[in-house]
Every structure is written in C-alpha cells, then in structure tokens.
Design a protein around this motif. Structure first.
Motif, PDB file in Angstrom:
ATOM      1  N   ILE A 258       0.947  -1.171  -0.143  1.00 21.89           N
ATOM      2  CA  ILE A 258      -0.061  -0.073  -0.020  1.00 21.89           C
ATOM      3  C   ILE A 258       0.823   1.143   0.032  1.00 21.89           C
ATOM      4  O   ILE A 258       1.658   1.533   1.018  1.00 21.89           O
ATOM      5  N   HIS A 259       0.764   2.157  -0.888  1.00 20.63           N
ATOM      6  CA  HIS A 259       1.491   3.205  -1.135  1.00 20.63           C
ATOM      7  C   HIS A 259       0.901   4.353  -0.548  1.00 20.63           C
ATOM      8  O   HIS A 259      -0.236   4.891  -0.779  1.00 20.63           O
ATOM      9  N   LYS A 260       1.702   5.119   0.609  1.00 19.51           N
ATOM     10  CA  LYS A 260       0.995   6.174   1.434  1.00 19.51           C
ATOM     11  C   LYS A 260       1.986   7.038   1.230  1.00 19.51           C
ATOM     12  O   LYS A 260       3.088   7.068   0.843  1.00 19.51           O
ATOM     13  N   GLN A 261       1.526   8.333   1.571  1.00 20.32           N
ATOM     14  CA  GLN A 261       2.117   9.607   2.165  1.00 20.32           C
ATOM     15  C   GLN A 261       1.885  10.592   3.182  1.00 20.32           C
ATOM     16  O   GLN A 261       0.597  10.238   3.600  1.00 20.32           O
ATOM     17  N   ASP A 262       2.677  11.234   3.975  1.00 19.54           N
ATOM     18  CA  ASP A 262       2.137  11.972   4.963  1.00 19.54           C
ATOM     19  C   ASP A 262       3.239  13.318   4.942  1.00 19.54           C
ATOM     20  O   ASP A 262       3.966  13.653   3.788  1.00 19.54           O
ATOM     21  N   SER A 263       3.329  14.049   6.090  1.00 21.08           N
ATOM     22  CA  SER A 263       4.115  15.161   6.044  1.00 21.08           C
ATOM     23  C   SER A 263       5.661  14.895   5.801  1.00 21.08           C
ATOM     24  O   SER A 263       6.212  15.646   5.437  1.00 21.08           O
ATOM     25  N   THR A 264       5.989  13.644   6.183  1.00 20.13           N
ATOM     26  CA  THR A 264       7.391  13.317   6.079  1.00 20.13           C
ATOM     27  C   THR A 264       7.740  12.662   4.785  1.00 20.13           C
ATOM     28  O   THR A 264       8.946  12.410   4.538  1.00 20.13           O
ATOM     29  N   GLY A 265       6.852  12.307   4.010  1.00 20.83           N
ATOM     30  CA  GLY A 265       7.073  11.810   2.645  1.00 20.83           C
ATOM     31  C   GLY A 265       6.379  10.616   2.321  1.00 20.83           C
ATOM     32  O   GLY A 265       5.423  10.191   3.058  1.00 20.83           O
ATOM     33  N   SER A 266       6.702   9.908   1.366  1.00 15.78           N
ATOM     34  CA  SER A 266       6.046   8.715   0.916  1.00 15.78           C
ATOM     35  C   SER A 266       6.697   7.527   1.757  1.00 15.78           C
ATOM     36  O   SER A 266       7.817   7.514   2.096  1.00 15.78           O
ATOM     37  N   TYR A 267       5.755   6.475   1.779  1.00 12.10           N
ATOM     38  CA  TYR A 267       6.321   5.188   2.558  1.00 12.10           C
ATOM     39  C   TYR A 267       5.201   3.934   1.742  1.00 12.10           C
ATOM     40  O   TYR A 267       4.535   4.318   1.317  1.00 12.10           O
ATOM     41  N   TRP A 268       5.679   2.891   2.238  1.00 18.23           N
ATOM     42  CA  TRP A 268       4.769   1.833   1.974  1.00 18.23           C
ATOM     43  C   TRP A 268       4.353   0.875   3.231  1.00 18.23           C
ATOM     44  O   TRP A 268       5.274   0.688   4.028  1.00 18.23           O
ATOM     45  N   LEU A 269       3.136   0.493   3.227  1.00 18.17           N
ATOM     46  CA  LEU A 269       2.712  -0.502   4.328  1.00 18.17           C
ATOM     47  C   LEU A 269       2.608  -1.809   3.652  1.00 18.17           C
ATOM     48  O   LEU A 269       2.303  -1.886   2.500  1.00 18.17           O
ATOM     49  N   ILE A 270       3.149  -2.792   4.319  1.00 19.37           N
ATOM     50  CA  ILE A 270       3.138  -4.165   3.862  1.00 19.37           C
ATOM     51  C   ILE A 270       2.241  -4.937   4.803  1.00 19.37           C
ATOM     52  O   ILE A 270       2.783  -5.072   5.847  1.00 19.37           O
ATOM     53  N   TYR A 271       1.197  -5.563   4.393  1.00 14.59           N
ATOM     54  CA  TYR A 271       0.449  -6.572   5.171  1.00 14.59           C
ATOM     55  C   TYR A 271       0.688  -7.743   4.474  1.00 14.59           C
ATOM     56  O   TYR A 271       0.550  -7.972   3.503  1.00 14.59           O
ATOM     57  N   SER A 272       0.947  -8.797   5.466  1.00 18.75           N
ATOM     58  CA  SER A 272       0.943 -10.231   5.300  1.00 18.75           C
ATOM     59  C   SER A 272      -0.109 -11.136   6.002  1.00 18.75           C
ATOM     60  O   SER A 272      -0.396 -10.676   6.651  1.00 18.75           O
ATOM     61  N   SER A 273      -0.503 -12.033   5.133  1.00 20.59           N
ATOM     62  CA  SER A 273      -1.304 -13.136   5.691  1.00 20.59           C
ATOM     63  C   SER A 273      -1.001 -14.669   5.413  1.00 20.59           C
ATOM     64  O   SER A 273      -0.385 -14.592   4.119  1.00 20.59           O
ATOM     65  N   ILE A 274      -1.264 -15.641   5.965  1.00 16.18           N
ATOM     66  CA  ILE A 274      -0.965 -16.935   5.768  1.00 16.18           C
ATOM     67  C   ILE A 274      -2.656 -17.678   5.684  1.00 16.18           C
ATOM     68  O   ILE A 274      -3.199 -17.670   6.828  1.00 16.18           O
ATOM     69  N   ASP A 275      -2.809 -18.106   4.443  1.00 13.45           N
ATOM     70  CA  ASP A 275      -4.266 -18.546   4.406  1.00 13.45           C
ATOM     71  C   ASP A 275      -5.175 -17.531   4.922  1.00 13.45           C
ATOM     72  O   ASP A 275      -6.180 -18.119   5.531  1.00 13.45           O
ATOM     73  N   GLY A 276      -5.143 -16.391   4.745  1.00 11.46           N
ATOM     74  CA  GLY A 276      -6.011 -15.479   5.265  1.00 11.46           C
ATOM     75  C   GLY A 276      -5.856 -14.987   6.563  1.00 11.46           C
ATOM     76  O   GLY A 276      -6.708 -14.078   7.177  1.00 11.46           O
TER      77      GLY A 276
END
Length: 539
Positions: free
Chosen positions: A222-240
């Motif tokens: 997930i590509h995001k940005q805030d006042s400090t700049g851009s960043y990515w969130l990474i979410y992971s799951s195993i079989d949901g």
C-alpha cells in the motif's frame, strides 16, 4: 652345446609369457576402464670373462637368453562411450575412483559403472560403495571421506525464512492510497483485501508447515504519504490469517517501509505500524431485518475474526473469516456472508429478510490504530508472531528479509525465496564435471548431496591389478593423493571410459611373438641336429 638348448628355451618361455600378455590385452578390449599391459624383456648372462692382452681388456660375454622381468601398465586415456545413464561416469584425466568393500578395504578403479542400491548407496557392479564427501544443506562438505548415500526421500521442512530478492521492485510512480479519516467512503481509505482500491499490489509465496502442507503467504503493498514523505505499508497473511509483527511489547498489523533517494530500502525507517488490540468477543444484533451487524471497534485486522455463531431454523451455524472479506461455513465451506474490515460491517445473507431480528456471537477479533513502533526493525531479519495453522501442524513463525526490495520508477516486480519444503521422493540424479552429485525430488527440490573423491598416485606402477577392474597399492603404507572431482580430472556423466587396448598394435605384437617363438624353436631344432652329428662321429 647343451647351453644353447637352454638359451633357446628361455626365449620360448619369454615368448609364451609375452603371448599371455598380448592375449590378455585383446581379451579385455571391451572391458570398461581396462589399461593394457606391456611386457618388459630382460637379458640373462650365462658367463662373463675379462682378460688383459697388451694392456687392453678383452671380454668374453655369453648370454643365457631372456625372460619377461615385468609388465608395465599403459594408463593413457581411453575413448568415451555414451550411455545416457547419469551414474555411468568417466574420468577425463588423471586419477581413480575409490570404492570400498564390506570389510572396509579400499580399491581404486577407472571403471565408473555405478548404480544405486536399495538403500540409496552409490555402488559399483560388485556392490562396493563409492567414496566421496557428503554435503550439508548449504552444499558444504560436512564430514570425512565416506561412502556416498543418496536419500530416497526428504522430510518436510517448516518455512522459517522468507527473503525478497532482486529484481523485486515497488514502483515509485504508483498512486497513493489516500488516508483521509473524514472521507465519506471509508472503503477507499482503509486497507481491505476485498477491495482492490485500498492497496496497490498483491502477490504470494508458497510456504510449508511442519507436516509439509503448503500454505499461501500473501503480501499486500500500500503506497502512502504523509508530511514526512512517501512510504509503503506491507500487510501479510497466511491462508487469510494475519501475520503480525511484534515490537516494543506490542503487535503491529503492518510493516511501514521507507526508501532512500537511490531507491534502496532505508534500514533505519522500517517500523511496525498499526498497533493491534484484542477484543475478546461481542454479541451483535440487527438494527433491522437486513442481515447486517457492526463491530464496535475498527478497522478490523483482516482474518482475525474468530468464530461467528448463530442459530437459524433450529440449526447452529459457525462461520469463519477467510481474511479476504468472506465468511465461510465451517462445516460445508459455503460462503454465507461478508465482512468489511474498514467499517466493521458484517453481512450474513440468510439472516436478511427472514422475518426476525437476529443476533450473532463473535468469539474474538483484532483491530488496529495508526500508531507505530518506537524502535526500527532490522530489514535483514524481521521476526513475526506465531500463526496457528489448520491441519494439526505446529504454529509457524517467520523471519522476513527485505534488504533487496527496491523502490524505483519501474514496473512492480515480486520475487521471494523461502527455505521450507514438502516431503519429496527421489526422481533423478545428475553428476557435474566437478563430481557434484545432485538429487531432484518430487517436491521440486534439487539438493547437492555429495562430492566424488578422486585418488591420484605419484607412481602408478605401485598399483597392482586385483581383477574385476580393481587396483590396490603394493605397499600398505603407500597412500594416494585424494581430492574432489574436477581438481585434476573432469567427471563425464553418462559416459564410460573404454579399454585403451590398440588392436592393430596388439596384432603386430602377436605376429612378432609368433615369429620369435618359431625362431627359438628353430634354434633348438638346429642344436639337436648338431648334437646328432656329434654323436655320429663315433660311428
């Protein structure tokens, strides 16, 4: 005069021995790895007398014939025959294969006709075990010289490590997923695996549990940005089921990753994001007969909802969250509802419009906020919390390595490696030029099993033939130089070294030996005639 009989007789005896050597060479023209022998003739001296006449020596030397004093082996390279059997091996260069019998005696051979026995041992046609070094899982020599044994199967291995590898890339040009808490459409702002508008990319890796069962490890980016700049969130799951990141005494639903200006990962800006809280359970009731229920805390961690139970038509139902926005019947596997993780809304289709206001029990669930961990995570080893798996396998804990993940103005690419595997049975074997034995299994694993040993001798004439293609040193203290295959000679797989006997040369030697034998026999005949004439003098 009688001496000449014996002199000629030595010639006959030597020629007979020579014929034996020649016939042995010809007989072994099809013997794999055979090295031809050459007879060495040595002269015999009957008597030697030296006198001095006028100050100069005068020699009288009468020979006593000849004998075969030795045979010399010709260790030149034989030609190769293609067999297409991977365990038929030929040495291209110096050296010998090493084999050991059941009593522990070591022999040396150029015959590389090997096979697997019922126990997975690499043996020659006599059942002697081929020698080499066994390798560990990393391909390193793990012990002393020993018999080579190929595992007929490999046990399952639990995945413990997942590493992102080049050319994995998150496109720096990807649109930002706006995170506006005031937006009317929360589906567009809060992560929801069931809504592709809430993430940029998704990809998966197959991992394995302690029983060898495969599981799908999903990564959402997930590509995001805030006042400090851009960043990515990474979410992971195993079989949901969510894979959470423990740090600073809390669990976090996401990894928050920032990149440097050159596109490489910023090792001091990797943190856990979205502190997770637990809700032990709730009882929810419809506001109207529409099958909708709303959890009290949001956003919900996808896949974290425990059992949802209710009764309809006198039947008890149990639904499970599959982590992708669907509620699955525990008994039948049918989809009976949906969950919006961003708003916490649960919809159960069979409870909508059934003429009653129903209630459901949610055993537990998790929700998260926007806080992040105080301390950074090591990008080379990000530990996850344990995830319980179905099927009786042990819970699984992973270690992520994100160091090679990049953010460049290029298309999204995903490539990851993991260290687990399911059970595998042996499919095939191959041998490289450097003597490395590889085994391929039904689970797709290719493992380096062993490295063949090659022995060389400073003086090969110290070797004595023992028959059946085997040689041993003629002194117990005479030891070879042992080295891995490929060091002094290449290993040719699927080929056999044929005998180096030169038929044309042996036929010439055969003719020469025959004529020499005839000539010595004629000397004896002549001596007999002369002796007869001497006997006739008295008449």
């Amino acid at each position: 005069m009688l001496q000449s009989f014996y002199t000629a007789f030595t010639g006959l005896s030597a020629d007979k021995r020579w014929l034996s050597v020649i016939s042995d060479n010809i007989a072994n023209v099809n013997t794999v790895g055979f090295k031809s022998e050459r007879a060495i003739f040595e002269d015999l001296l009957s008597r030697s007398l030296t006198t001095i006449k006028n100050g100069a020596p005068v020699n009288q030397e009468i020979g006593g014939g000849t004998f075969v004093s030795a045979t010399v082996k010709d260790f030149s390279q034989g030609t190769f025959m293609n067999t297409n059997n991977p365990l038929d091996l030929a040495l291209d260069g110096e050296g010998f294969f090493m084999v050991k019998d059941n009593e522990g005696a070591t022999y040396y051979t150029r015959n590389g006709q090997f096979r697997l026995d019922a126990n997975g041992n690499v043996v020659n046609m006599l059942g002697m075990k081929v020698q080499g070094w066994m390798l560990d899982e990393n391909g390193n020599i793990s012990g002393a010289l020993s018999s080579i044994s190929i595992p007929m199967s490999i046990d399952p291995k639990t995945t413990t490590y997942v590493a992102f590898k080049e050319p994995s890339n998150l496109d720096s040009r990807a649109e930002f997923i706006e995170d506006n808490p005031n937006t009317a459409d929360v589906d567009e702002s809060i992560f929801n695996p069931a809504n592709s508008d809430t993430f940029n990319y998704v990809n998966s890796v197959t991992i394995y549990d302690s029983l060898g069962n495969p599981h799908q490890l999903d990564y959402y980016f997930i590509h995001k940005q805030d006042s400090t700049g851009s960043y990515w969130l990474i979410y992971s799951s195993i079989d949901g089921k969510p894979v959470e990141i423990p740090k600073d005494g809390n669990n976090y639903a996401f990894l928050k990753v920032k990149f440097q200006t050159n596109g490489s990962i910023d090792p001091v800006n990797i943190k856990g994001y979205g502190k997770v809280s637990d809700n032990s359970g709730e009882t929810l009731t419809e506001s109207s007969d529409n099958g909708e229920f709303t959890l009290s805390n949001t956003p919900v961690v996808p896949g974290s909802i425990g059992e949802i139970t209710y009764t309809i038509g006198g039947q008890n139902r149990t639904l499970l969250d599959n982590g992708k926005g669907q509620l699955i019947d525990k008994e039948t596997g049918d989809v009976r509802g949906t969950i919006d993780y961003s708003s916490g809304k649960i919809f159960i289709s069979e409870l909508a419009g059934n003429g009653s206001t129903d209630s459901i029990n949610v055993s537990s669930y998790q929700y998260y906020d926007s806080s992040e961990s105080t301390n950074a995570l090591d990008p080379k080893r990000i530990q996850t919390a344990a995830v319980d798996l179905d099927g009786g396998a042990a819970p699984i804990k992973l270690s992520y390595n994100l160091l090679q993940l990049k953010q460049l103005a290029s298309d999204f690419m995903f490539y990851a490696e993991q260290d687990g595997n399911s059970k595998g049975d042996l499919v095939s074997i191959s041998v490289s030029e450097d003597g490395l034995i590889n085994a391929t299994y039904t689970n797709g694993k290719v493992r380096n099993i062993a490295r063949l040993a090659v022995a060389t001798f400073k003086d090969k004439e110290m070797l004595v033939r023992k028959g059946s293609w085997l040689y041993v040193p003629n002194m117990q203290t005479y030891t070879p130089v042992i080295m891995p295959g490929g060091a002094v000679s290449k290993i040719r797989s699927g080929m056999l070294e044929m005998s180096n006997v030169d038929i044309a040369n042996e036929f010439i030697n055969l003719i020469t030996a025959q004529r020499s034998y005839q000539a010595n026999a004629r000397v004896i005949t002549t001596d007999d005639q002369i002796l007869q004439e001497t006997m006739n003098i008295k008449r």
